[in-house]
Write a protein that holds these residues in place. Sequence first.
Motif, PDB file in Angstrom:
ATOM      1  N   ASN A 113       0.871  -1.238   0.457  1.00 19.76           N
ATOM      2  CA  ASN A 113       0.193   0.321   0.604  1.00 19.76           C
ATOM      3  C   ASN A 113       0.850   0.861  -0.050  1.00 19.76           C
ATOM      4  O   ASN A 113       1.115   1.644   0.758  1.00 19.76           O
ATOM      5  N   LYS A 114       1.440   1.472  -1.420  1.00 15.52           N
ATOM      6  CA  LYS A 114       2.325   3.143  -0.906  1.00 15.52           C
ATOM      7  C   LYS A 114       1.787   3.967  -0.892  1.00 15.52           C
ATOM      8  O   LYS A 114       2.833   5.034  -1.523  1.00 15.52           O
ATOM      9  N   ILE A 115      -0.114   4.343  -1.114  1.00 15.78           N
ATOM     10  CA  ILE A 115      -0.107   5.293  -1.203  1.00 15.78           C
ATOM     11  C   ILE A 115      -0.950   5.909   0.147  1.00 15.78           C
ATOM     12  O   ILE A 115      -2.024   4.403  -0.718  1.00 15.78           O
ATOM     13  N   SER A 116      -1.454   6.269   1.002  1.00 15.61           N
ATOM     14  CA  SER A 116      -2.237   6.690   2.182  1.00 15.61           C
ATOM     15  C   SER A 116      -2.546   7.808   1.719  1.00 15.61           C
ATOM     16  O   SER A 116      -1.988   8.926   1.446  1.00 15.61           O
ATOM     17  N   ALA A 117      -3.688   8.548   2.059  1.00 16.71           N
ATOM     18  CA  ALA A 117      -4.219   9.648   2.250  1.00 16.71           C
ATOM     19  C   ALA A 117      -5.270  10.027   3.297  1.00 16.71           C
ATOM     20  O   ALA A 117      -6.191   8.765   3.428  1.00 16.71           O
ATOM     21  N   GLU A 118      -5.176  11.530   3.631  1.00 18.89           N
ATOM     22  CA  GLU A 118      -7.114  11.357   4.977  1.00 18.89           C
ATOM     23  C   GLU A 118      -7.580  13.322   4.177  1.00 18.89           C
ATOM     24  O   GLU A 118      -6.498  13.312   3.885  1.00 18.89           O
ATOM     25  N   VAL A 119      -8.236  13.106   4.488  1.00 19.14           N
ATOM     26  CA  VAL A 119      -9.323  14.471   3.768  1.00 19.14           C
ATOM     27  C   VAL A 119      -8.898  14.821   5.513  1.00 19.14           C
ATOM     28  O   VAL A 119      -9.620  14.888   6.305  1.00 19.14           O
ATOM     29  N   ILE A 120      -8.226  16.588   5.516  1.00 13.60           N
ATOM     30  CA  ILE A 120      -7.987  17.051   6.929  1.00 13.60           C
ATOM     31  C   ILE A 120      -9.319  18.000   6.614  1.00 13.60           C
ATOM     32  O   ILE A 120     -10.000  18.006   7.040  1.00 13.60           O
ATOM     33  N   THR A 121      -9.548  18.971   6.297  1.00 11.28           N
ATOM     34  CA  THR A 121     -11.056  19.653   5.280  1.00 11.28           C
ATOM     35  C   THR A 121     -11.049  19.520   4.622  1.00 11.28           C
ATOM     36  O   THR A 121     -10.474  19.597   3.632  1.00 11.28           O
ATOM     37  N   PHE A 122     -12.282  20.040   4.054  1.00  8.88           N
ATOM     38  CA  PHE A 122     -13.504  20.516   3.038  1.00  8.88           C
ATOM     39  C   PHE A 122     -15.207  21.556   3.535  1.00  8.88           C
ATOM     40  O   PHE A 122     -15.447  22.217   4.602  1.00  8.88           O
ATOM     41  N   ASP A 123     -14.768  22.288   2.341  1.00  6.88           N
ATOM     42  CA  ASP A 123     -15.082  23.632   1.593  1.00  6.88           C
ATOM     43  C   ASP A 123     -16.431  23.691   1.132  1.00  6.88           C
ATOM     44  O   ASP A 123     -16.226  23.407  -0.604  1.00  6.88           O
TER      45      ASP A 123
END
Length: 132
Positions: free
Chosen positions: A51-61
């Motif tokens: 699993n070479k890429i991981s991400a998360e949403v910090i905030t959204f508008d």
Amino acid sequence: MSTASTRLPEGRYGRSSDERADRKLKIAGAVLGAFLLALIGYFAYHYVAQNKISAEVITFDAQKDAVKVHLEVRKDADTSGYCTIRSQSKDGAEVGRADFRFGGHATRIDRVVTLRTTSEGTTAELLGCHAD
């Protein structure tokens, strides 16, 4: 008068054939257990290591026709790939979905991306990230 025999009848209390069967079952169980353990280890390694890429949403508008998403991506140094983000309206209908590509040498990317929507979106959901 006859004396009682102290010798047990042959074959009645012996376990010679049962001992061989028990030993075969123990060996078969050990082999199957080792195989199952190796299979679980293989899948665990590939889930974690590949699993070479991981991400998360910090905030959204959420805006009228777009959603601005602050996305933090962690990846290996020379890995390129994409993350899929979607937005839904109040009633749960999907109003936008897009793939955002990432590449380069950086291992941590902190970026604000804009997801265009067909109507007002109320969420920004990260569906997943995949390496090329």
